[in-house]
Design a protein around this motif. Structure first.
Motif, PDB file in Angstrom:
ATOM      1  N   MET A  48      47.349  45.831  37.314  1.00 19.41           N
ATOM      2  CA  MET A  48      46.106  45.112  37.615  1.00 19.41           C
ATOM      3  C   MET A  48      46.415  43.914  38.502  1.00 19.41           C
ATOM      4  O   MET A  48      47.431  43.256  38.317  1.00 19.41           O
ATOM      5  CB  MET A  48      45.484  44.581  36.322  1.00 19.41           C
ATOM      6  N   PHE A  49      45.495  43.627  39.415  1.00 25.18           N
ATOM      7  CA  PHE A  49      45.708  42.532  40.355  1.00 25.18           C
ATOM      8  C   PHE A  49      45.095  41.220  39.867  1.00 25.18           C
ATOM      9  O   PHE A  49      44.127  41.217  39.118  1.00 25.18           O
ATOM     10  CB  PHE A  49      45.114  42.904  41.725  1.00 25.18           C
ATOM     11  N   ALA A  57      39.854  41.526  41.394  1.00 20.91           N
ATOM     12  CA  ALA A  57      40.823  41.156  40.365  1.00 20.91           C
ATOM     13  C   ALA A  57      40.635  42.027  39.140  1.00 20.91           C
ATOM     14  O   ALA A  57      39.521  42.437  38.831  1.00 20.91           O
ATOM     15  CB  ALA A  57      40.644  39.698  39.981  1.00 20.91           C
ATOM     16  N   SER A  58      41.742  42.284  38.468  1.00 24.06           N
ATOM     17  CA  SER A  58      41.849  43.097  37.259  1.00 24.06           C
ATOM     18  C   SER A  58      41.652  44.594  37.519  1.00 24.06           C
ATOM     19  O   SER A  58      41.783  45.385  36.602  1.00 24.06           O
ATOM     20  CB  SER A  58      41.004  42.540  36.109  1.00 24.06           C
ATOM     21  N   ASP A  59      41.396  44.978  38.756  1.00 23.53           N
ATOM     22  CA  ASP A  59      41.511  46.391  39.108  1.00 23.53           C
ATOM     23  C   ASP A  59      42.953  46.657  39.502  1.00 23.53           C
ATOM     24  O   ASP A  59      43.687  45.735  39.852  1.00 23.53           O
ATOM     25  CB  ASP A  59      40.574  46.741  40.263  1.00 23.53           C
ATOM     26  N   ARG A  60      43.338  47.922  39.445  1.00 21.74           N
ATOM     27  CA  ARG A  60      44.713  48.276  39.806  1.00 21.74           C
ATOM     28  C   ARG A  60      44.804  48.479  41.316  1.00 21.74           C
ATOM     29  O   ARG A  60      43.873  49.007  41.925  1.00 21.74           O
ATOM     30  CB  ARG A  60      45.140  49.538  39.054  1.00 21.74           C
ATOM     31  N   ASP A  63      43.641  51.674  42.782  1.00 21.15           N
ATOM     32  CA  ASP A  63      42.192  51.885  42.738  1.00 21.15           C
ATOM     33  C   ASP A  63      41.481  51.031  43.789  1.00 21.15           C
ATOM     34  O   ASP A  63      40.439  51.418  44.313  1.00 21.15           O
ATOM     35  CB  ASP A  63      41.647  51.558  41.347  1.00 21.15           C
TER      36      ASP A  63
ATOM     37  N   PRO B  41      39.718  36.786  35.961  1.00 16.32           N
ATOM     38  CA  PRO B  41      38.979  37.876  35.307  1.00 16.32           C
ATOM     39  C   PRO B  41      38.727  37.664  33.811  1.00 16.32           C
ATOM     40  O   PRO B  41      37.784  38.234  33.265  1.00 16.32           O
ATOM     41  CB  PRO B  41      39.843  39.123  35.531  1.00 16.32           C
ATOM     42  N   LYS B  77      41.336  43.204  30.437  1.00 20.11           N
ATOM     43  CA  LYS B  77      41.000  42.814  31.810  1.00 20.11           C
ATOM     44  C   LYS B  77      41.975  41.807  32.389  1.00 20.11           C
ATOM     45  O   LYS B  77      41.963  41.542  33.590  1.00 20.11           O
ATOM     46  CB  LYS B  77      39.589  42.201  31.856  1.00 20.11           C
ATOM     47  N   PRO B  79      45.119  40.587  33.984  1.00 25.71           N
ATOM     48  CA  PRO B  79      46.260  41.224  34.650  1.00 25.71           C
ATOM     49  C   PRO B  79      47.601  40.700  34.136  1.00 25.71           C
ATOM     50  O   PRO B  79      48.620  41.356  34.304  1.00 25.71           O
ATOM     51  CB  PRO B  79      46.065  40.872  36.124  1.00 25.71           C
TER      52      PRO B  79
END
Ligand SMILES: Cc1cc2nc3c(=O)[nH]c(=O)nc-3n(C[C@H](O)[C@H](O)[C@H](O)COP(=O)(O)OP(=O)(O)OC[C@H]3O[C@@H](n4cnc5c(N)ncnc54)[C@H](O)[C@@H]3O)c2cc1C
Ligand code: SF4
Ligand code: SF4
Lengths: 359, 162
Positions: A48-49, A57-60, A63, B41, B77, B79
């Motif tokens: 996750m970023f 943010a919090s997406d990989r 993705d 996040p 959520k 990271p």
């Protein structure tokens, strides 16, 4: 010779965002990427970023690449060329490309955005050419793109974000990480990443370096030693690690030979990790109609690379006559996003680097 | 030391914990994010305004103890995987701890697994009481473990035998 409006060189996060924003402005865009797939570094990032919602943010990472490609797919004024490398940029504005290693031709764009990213630095030590010694990017590509384990037991050299993240991904892939070394006295990466590796039981040895690799046909051992404050090995502090992989993750440096070749004024800025183009606030270099964005203008993060891409794409499109009605609002939004991302202590060096190149 | 090892000191850890009285009332988050990084996040994921980062996304997140319901959404959520949830309301002797866990094999409910501390050292055997892995958690499962209360400040990870 082929004509084009705006050419984006490199389809990583910066290039994809430059293409999206230029296409939104109404420009006809041609994206040129040397790999088979678009996404740049993102395609091997399974974690996750960081960042804020606007930068996913919090997406990989992987993705995020998919989401940017979906956005790009909505435009019919975007053309994409993969497996195509830009090999030259010339004074008359012509660029030359090599497609699939055998077709070579020229393109004359009205403007270009160079977003070629960065490449990994190497580390010199005896036997560093033994099989089993990889850069972190190669380990990630093997593991996360091709599903191949690089080995059974790894010594990671470098405790920046990349070293920490790749160590974590190695453990996820079932590979043992013997230790993470860093010559600096402190961990360079985010401490939340360091803590998450540490609680898996992996020691992080600061003020340590790899002295030598040992092995006949491949790596069998690594000798490491402590270093003093001038990074000189301290005699008598050597330790041995039985490992079959030594992964080197000692930083990246901007990849921008094309900009030098084109005659853009370049400057060596340590805070930005190498030679970078002098540019204005629109990300236009000292050569008119040549823009740059992302790690090629200074090694930072995907979050910043994306926003720089949006900004450079918007300004490059405007330069060739495609200025959207909301140009000013969009530009100030991107500038604000960049300022927000860079307002903290981890970005202080980036800001002091940028100060030296913006005219 | 933290900058050299990645292991927060005992004081740093306890400084992030809500009071035992609050923990005994029900689940609540512990946000172990000690340094300023451009990230928020945790704040945007929480529907209850349980965590504040504020306008400058480099600020260190602050838990709103009164708003946090311990729902564990932010765990998946973040990271940095820096958040856990503690719950002392279930029994007098034991505490339940929810941690994000991104490794295979995943444990199953009822399993006894090795509980580890922030250095990866063995603390005690712990019981897995729940495994949450819905699609919305996006491949960051949340494991609930139950252990003796005395380990509340130590447990932070688990090791699952293949
Ligand atoms: C292990 C790791 C973890 C990371 N984690 C994070 C994170 O958590 N958060 C974050 O924000 N960032 C993270 N990053 C950083 C992020 O991936 C980079 O900053 C970002 O990818 C830079 O984007 P870019 O578009 O400038 O370059 P790149 O992603 O490198 O893309 C450049 C593209 O240009 C292409 N190219 C180069 N030369 C040519 C040429 N001559 N012709 C055609 N194509 C060319 C390349 O093939 C590539 O696809 C991480 C990086 C790594 C390696
Ligand atoms: S546990 Fe739930 S309520 Fe508490 S901060 Fe996290 S998301 Fe908000
Ligand atoms: S999401 Fe996690 S790493 Fe990011 S600021 Fe919040 S607690 Fe820290």
């Amino acid at each position: 010779m082929r004509e084009a409006d705006l050419v984006v060189i490199g389809g990583g996060p910066a290039g994809l965002c430059a293409a999206i924003s230029a296409a939104e402005s109404g420009a006809r865009v041609l994206v040129i990427e040397r790999n088979k797939v678009l996404g740049g570094q993102l395609v091997k990032q399974t974690h996750m970023f960081f960042g804020s919602e606007k930068q996913y943010a919090s997406d990989r990472g992987i993705d995020i690449a998919g989401m940017l490609l979906n956005k790009l797919g909505c435009f019919n004024n975007v053309e994409i060329l993969t497996e195509t490398t830009v090999v030259g940029m010339y004074e008359d504005g012509v660029i030359s490309v090599l497609h699939k290693e055998d077709v070579y031709y020229k393109i004359k764009p009205k403007a270009v955005v160079v977003s070629t990213g960065a490449f990994e630095k190497a580390l010199a030590f005896p036997n560093n050419d033994l099989p089993g010694i990889y850069g972190a990017g190669a380990v990630q590509t093997l593991m996360n793109v091709h599903g191949v384990k690089p080995g059974d037991k790894v010594l990671m050299v470098g405790a920046g974000n990349i070293g920490l993240i790749v160590s974590y991904q190695l453990i996820q892939a079932g590979v043992e990480v013997a230790a993470i070394l860093d010559a600096a006295p402190r961990i360079g990466g985010y401490l939340v990443h360091a803590s998450k590796i540490r609680r898996m039981g992996v020691p992080i040895l600061t003020s340590h370096t790899v002295k030598e690799a040992i092995g006949k046909d491949f790596v069998e051992k690594a000798i490491v030693s402590q270093v003093d404050e001038k990074f000189r090995p301290i005699a008598g502090t050597e330790k041995e690690f039985d490992v079959d992989v030594i992964c080197i993750s000692v930083g990246l440096t901007p990849l921008n030979e094309l900009l030098s070749m084109r005659g853009c004024q370049m400057k060596y800025v340590p805070q930005l990790s190498g030679f970078v183009p002098i540019r204005d606030e629109n990300y236009e270099t000292t050569v008119e109609y040549v823009f740059a964005a992302g790690d090629a203008t200074g090694v930072e993060e995907a979050s910043a690379a994306m926003v720089e891409g949006y900004l450079a794409g918007l300004c490059a499109a405007s330069k060739i006559g495609c200025t959207p009605d909301d140009f000013d609002e969009r530009k100030s939004d991107y500038v604000k996003q960049l300022n927000d991302l860079r307002s903290g202590p981890v970005s202080r060096h980036i800001l002091s680097g940028i100060e030296q190149i913006v005219i | 030391m933290f900058e050299k090892t990645g292991i927060p000191s005992k004081e740093m850890v306890t400084g992030k914990f809500p009071s035992i009285e609050r923990i005994n009332k029900g689940p609540v988050a512990v946000v172990e994010c000690y340094k300023e990084i451009p990230c928020n996040p945790c704040e945007t994921a929480c529907k209850f305004n349980g965590i504040n980062v504020g306008d400058d996304i480099n600020n260190i997140p602050v838990l709103n103890i009164d708003n946090c319901t311990g729902c564990a959404v932010c765990l998946s959520k973040c990271p940095g995987l820096a958040i856990m949830v503690v719950d002392g309301s279930k029994s007098e002797e034991n505490v339940q701890i929810k941690i994000p866990y991104e490794f295979l094999p995943l444990p199953e409910r009822g399993d006894i697994v090795r509980g580890l501390d922030r250095e990866g050292k063995y603390v005690a055997d712990v019981t897995v009481v729940n495994v949450l892995n819905p699609k919305s958690f996006d491949r960051t499962p949340v494991i609930t473990i139950e252990a003796d209360r005395k380990y509340i400040y130590e447990l932070r990870n688990i090791q699952v035998e293949a």
